[in-house]
Scaffold this motif. Structure first.
Motif, PDB file in Angstrom:
ATOM      1  N   PRO A  35      -3.554  -1.177  -3.358  1.00 48.52           N
ATOM      2  CA  PRO A  35      -4.256   0.117  -3.413  1.00 48.52           C
ATOM      3  C   PRO A  35      -5.721   0.013  -3.816  1.00 48.52           C
ATOM      4  CG  PRO A  35      -2.034   0.387  -4.240  1.00 48.52           C
ATOM      5  CD  PRO A  35      -2.217  -1.090  -3.986  1.00 48.52           C
ATOM      6  N   ALA A  76       0.285   3.998  -2.643  1.00 54.30           N
ATOM      7  CA  ALA A  76      -0.931   4.804  -2.490  1.00 54.30           C
ATOM      8  C   ALA A  76      -0.912   5.668  -1.237  1.00 54.30           C
ATOM      9  CB  ALA A  76      -2.160   3.895  -2.452  1.00 54.30           C
ATOM     10  N   LEU A 118       0.810  -1.216   0.000  1.00 52.82           N
ATOM     11  CA  LEU A 118       0.000   0.000   0.000  1.00 52.82           C
ATOM     12  C   LEU A 118       0.847   1.272   0.000  1.00 52.82           C
ATOM     13  CD1 LEU A 118      -2.830  -0.978   2.504  1.00 52.82           C
ATOM     14  CD2 LEU A 118      -3.015  -0.737   0.031  1.00 52.82           C
TER      15      LEU A 118
END
Length: 197
Positions: A184, A19, A16
């Motif tokens: 994401p 993002a 992640l």
């Protein structure tokens, strides 16, 4: 038993980072872990244990954890080795075990209780996630085949686990599919009342 990484930047939720950045990903990991532990404790199915990585106190210093929580270290090896060790340890005492991660906010206390009820009539209960893995696995018994040489973090994990349980002659119950928060695109599945990190 909740298996989790320390919610530290660059360690947890690394997929992640594009993002959210390293700190945002770590903040989300911390929120997910707190949520998972709260749900496990609220389900009131028995003692709740955080099986953590890395082991030792240093990586976990300053991370708020609930009281009434057992703590253990995952140890070495891949995810299968670490899950196998935890499952074997608990089932060897004659008790069932419910293994869960901290990546699935939809894995709530009522869903955990439903898994426990289903386990009354099965050898294993699995809660799949939409990417082909699973968010929780409840077992009445242990067998290494469920964990060893599984291609973790791929779309075949649940299918392989189901096939191996059937090959063992086990009765298996499959719960409704949920969503993990790993990539994401998965952020769309965060609960509506959670602010994006």
């Amino acid at each position: 038993m909740v298996l989790a990484k320390a919610p530290r930047p660059g360690l947890a939720k690394t997929r992640l980072i594009p993002a959210l950045g390293a700190h945002g990903a770590a903040r989300l990991a911390d929120r997910l872990l707190a949520h998972a532990l709260h749900q496990a404790l609220t389900a009131d199915l028995g003692p709740v244990e955080l099986c953590r990585t890395p082991g030792g106190e240093a990586a976990w210093e300053g991370i708020a954890l609930p009281r009434d929580l057992r703590i253990s270290d995952q140890g070495g090896g891949d995810l299968g080795d670490r899950m196998a060790r935890a499952a074997r340890r608990v089932t060897a005492t004659g008790h069932p075990v419910l293994l869960m991660g901290s990546d699935c906010p939809a894995l709530t206390a009522p869903r955990l209780r439903a898994m426990a009820r289903a386990l009354n009539g099965a050898d294993a209960v699995i809660t799949p996630v939409s990417d082909g893995g699973y968010s929780a696995l409840a077992l009445r018994r242990y067998h290494a085949d469920l964990f060893h040489q599984v291609p973790w973090s791929t779309s075949t994990v649940t299918a392989i686990t189901l096939a191996r349980a059937r090959a063992l002659g086990w009765t298996l119950h499959c719960m409704p599919t949920l969503h993990d928060i790993d990539e994401p695109g998965d952020l769309a599945h965060l609960p509506g009342n959670w602010q994006r990190p």
